[in-house]
Scaffold this motif. Structure first.
Motif, PDB file in Angstrom:
ATOM      1  N   ILE A  80       0.835  -1.199   0.000  1.00 39.92           N
ATOM      2  CA  ILE A  80       0.000   0.000   0.000  1.00 39.92           C
ATOM      3  C   ILE A  80       0.869   1.249   0.000  1.00 39.92           C
ATOM      4  N   LEU A  81       1.855   1.304   0.889  1.00 40.47           N
ATOM      5  CA  LEU A  81       2.724   2.479   0.967  1.00 40.47           C
ATOM      6  C   LEU A  81       3.485   2.687  -0.328  1.00 40.47           C
ATOM      7  N   ALA A  82       3.943   1.605  -0.935  1.00 44.61           N
ATOM      8  CA  ALA A  82       4.666   1.722  -2.205  1.00 44.61           C
ATOM      9  C   ALA A  82       3.779   2.346  -3.273  1.00 44.61           C
ATOM     10  N   HIS A  83       2.515   1.920  -3.327  1.00 41.72           N
ATOM     11  CA  HIS A  83       1.604   2.451  -4.344  1.00 41.72           C
ATOM     12  C   HIS A  83       1.266   3.916  -4.101  1.00 41.72           C
ATOM     13  N   THR A  84       1.249   4.349  -2.849  1.00 40.29           N
ATOM     14  CA  THR A  84       0.962   5.763  -2.598  1.00 40.29           C
ATOM     15  C   THR A  84       2.101   6.647  -3.091  1.00 40.29           C
ATOM     16  N   ALA A  85       3.334   6.135  -3.031  1.00 40.11           N
ATOM     17  CA  ALA A  85       4.521   6.900  -3.423  1.00 40.11           C
ATOM     18  C   ALA A  85       4.574   8.249  -2.695  1.00 40.11           C
ATOM     19  N   HIS A  86       3.952   8.316  -1.530  1.00 33.24           N
ATOM     20  CA  HIS A  86       3.862   9.557  -0.766  1.00 33.24           C
ATOM     21  C   HIS A  86       5.186   9.819  -0.045  1.00 33.24           C
ATOM     22  N   ALA A 115       9.360  -0.539  -2.781  1.00 37.89           N
ATOM     23  CA  ALA A 115       9.102   0.649  -3.591  1.00 37.89           C
ATOM     24  C   ALA A 115       8.871   0.284  -5.053  1.00 37.89           C
ATOM     25  N   ARG A 116       9.499  -0.780  -5.514  1.00 31.29           N
ATOM     26  CA  ARG A 116       9.357  -1.164  -6.927  1.00 31.29           C
ATOM     27  C   ARG A 116       7.915  -1.529  -7.266  1.00 31.29           C
ATOM     28  N   GLU A 117       7.159  -2.003  -6.280  1.00 26.34           N
ATOM     29  CA  GLU A 117       5.753  -2.297  -6.536  1.00 26.34           C
ATOM     30  C   GLU A 117       4.999  -1.034  -6.944  1.00 26.34           C
ATOM     31  N   GLY A 118       5.466   0.102  -6.462  1.00 30.31           N
ATOM     32  CA  GLY A 118       4.845   1.371  -6.805  1.00 30.31           C
ATOM     33  C   GLY A 118       5.529   2.094  -7.944  1.00 30.31           C
ATOM     34  N   GLY A 119       6.561   1.464  -8.535  1.00 26.56           N
ATOM     35  CA  GLY A 119       7.222   2.055  -9.685  1.00 26.56           C
ATOM     36  C   GLY A 119       8.279   3.088  -9.369  1.00 26.56           C
ATOM     37  N   TRP A 120       8.939   2.967  -8.213  1.00 24.91           N
ATOM     38  CA  TRP A 120      10.012   3.892  -7.867  1.00 24.91           C
ATOM     39  C   TRP A 120      11.076   3.163  -7.070  1.00 24.91           C
ATOM     40  N   PRO A 124      21.769   4.723  -5.520  1.00 25.82           N
ATOM     41  CA  PRO A 124      22.969   4.722  -4.665  1.00 25.82           C
ATOM     42  C   PRO A 124      23.301   6.093  -4.094  1.00 25.82           C
ATOM     43  N   ASP A 125      22.852   7.157  -4.789  1.00 29.61           N
ATOM     44  CA  ASP A 125      23.104   8.510  -4.298  1.00 29.61           C
ATOM     45  C   ASP A 125      22.105   8.927  -3.234  1.00 29.61           C
ATOM     46  N   GLY A 126      21.184   8.010  -2.893  1.00 29.61           N
ATOM     47  CA  GLY A 126      20.198   8.318  -1.871  1.00 29.61           C
ATOM     48  C   GLY A 126      18.979   9.056  -2.372  1.00 29.61           C
ATOM     49  N   ARG A 127      18.941   9.327  -3.667  1.00 29.14           N
ATOM     50  CA  ARG A 127      17.801  10.061  -4.214  1.00 29.14           C
ATOM     51  C   ARG A 127      16.744   9.111  -4.755  1.00 29.14           C
ATOM     52  N   ARG A 128      15.535   9.537  -4.627  1.00 30.27           N
ATOM     53  CA  ARG A 128      14.430   8.768  -5.191  1.00 30.27           C
ATOM     54  C   ARG A 128      14.444   8.878  -6.719  1.00 30.27           C
ATOM     55  N   ARG A 129      14.136   7.768  -7.384  1.00 33.91           N
ATOM     56  CA  ARG A 129      14.042   7.764  -8.844  1.00 33.91           C
ATOM     57  C   ARG A 129      12.771   7.048  -9.257  1.00 33.91           C
ATOM     58  N   ASP A 130      11.953   7.727 -10.053  1.00 33.37           N
ATOM     59  CA  ASP A 130      10.741   7.102 -10.575  1.00 33.37           C
ATOM     60  C   ASP A 130      11.105   6.235 -11.765  1.00 33.37           C
TER      61      ASP A 130
END
Length: 316
Positions: A80-86, A115-120, A124-130
């Motif tokens: 659920i949290l992965a899909h919210t991508a909040h 997170a991959r379940e939600g597409g993100w 390695p740089d610690g940044r989120r990537r969609d």
């Protein structure tokens, strides 16, 4: 209509869940006012119902996990949290990656891997990537006679299939692939047969170059196979989808360029063989669009920095 479906879902009506899932694919914000009600009644599946969850619902899911009251539902709650991508979900999942919550010892992957379940993902740089784009177009099939000089699969000798021939100069293609950073022509060739058994990689160039990757490893269980012709069809971009979630791995007309994948099983974003990072999602080609009796779906991926494309396959 929504209120009636919500009441039926709370009463464990499977048909109502299917109908709400369609709403989640076409206009997920319509469900936002009702998600707290579903959470109160422990309706946690499918997780995509919560795509448009607001901060209050996300916070409640995080608190439920932190409280350790239902560790047996941790898998569903993380999806659920992965899909919210909040942002609140992302922050909590990062924290749990080093301080796992109750029930994490029963999971097959770490909390942040969900997170991959939600597409993100988090790089390695610690940044989120969609990994997926926010724009999608219907892929329509056109007949494509096989080239006489085309390549063949090194494993089964089947003629290689051009699963995609795209050019970002086309506005629809450019929009659908914007998240990948790709510019130019993209040709993805694969073996339609062997891709059903393992992820197949190719090396690609912005000029439309494509070559079977020498590092592809034939799985032992593939066994011997006779050459067979690939589909005499290839996708071309059609009309824009109402929502990026409208790909269908099951229905005729469900093939989609861009947007989000409709996974038949768990999310399976291919990892780049060059750097090991998850590849960007390009699109889905459903078996129902390739053959009257087709099943399953091919998923196409790209990693622009390393110049790799990939194709994998899922079926029920």
């Amino acid at each position: 209509m929504i209120e009636e479906l919500i009441s039926k879902v709370a009463a464990e009506d499977d048909e109502a869940i299917e109908e709400l899932s369609v709403v989640a694919d076409t206009d997920p914000e319509r469900l936002t006012p009702y998600l707290g009600f579903l959470l109160d009644r422990d309706v946690l599946w499918p997780g995509k119902l919560y795509r448009a969850a607001d901060a209050d619902v996300v916070r409640r899911v995080v608190e439920r996990i932190d409280g350790g009251r239902t560790p047996d539902r941790l898998n569903h709650l993380l999806i659920i949290l992965a899909h919210t991508a909040h942002p609140l979900a992302e922050s909590a999942m990062r924290r749990w990656s080093t301080r796992p919550p109750a029930g994490a010892d029963e999971l097959h992957v770490g909390a942040l891997d969900y997170a991959r379940e939600g597409g993100w993902t988090v790089g390695p740089d610690g940044r989120r990537r969609d990994l997926c784009g926010g724009t999608a177009y219907r892929w329509t099939m056109r007949e494509t006679p096989r080239r006489a000089d085309g390549g063949t699969c090194p494993w089964c000798a089947s003629p290689l299939w051009t699963a995609a021939d795209l050019d970002t100069a086309d506005p629809a293609t450019g929009a659908a692939l914007a998240h990948t950073g790709w510019s130019g022509r993209l040709v993805i060739e694969t073996c339609h047969f062997c891709a059903c058994y393992t992820t197949l990689y190719s090396q690609v160039t912005p000029g439309g170059g494509t070559a079977w990757w020498a590092g592809n490893t034939r799985p032992d269980y593939l066994g011997s196979a006779e050459a067979e012709d690939p589909p005499a069809l290839a996708p071309v971009p059609g009309a824009a989808r109402q929502s990026p979630y409208q790909a269908s791995a099951w229905d005729r007309g469900g093939s989609t360029l861009g947007g989000r994948p409709d996974w038949i099983q768990d999310a399976e974003h291919a990892d780049c063989p060059g750097c090991g990072q998850p590849m960007d999602y390009v699109g889905l080609i459903g078996g129902a669009d390739l053959d009257d009796y087709g099943e399953g779906a091919y998923y196409l991926h790209l990693h622009q920095p390393c110049g790799f494309a990939a194709v994998n396959y899922q079926q029920s």
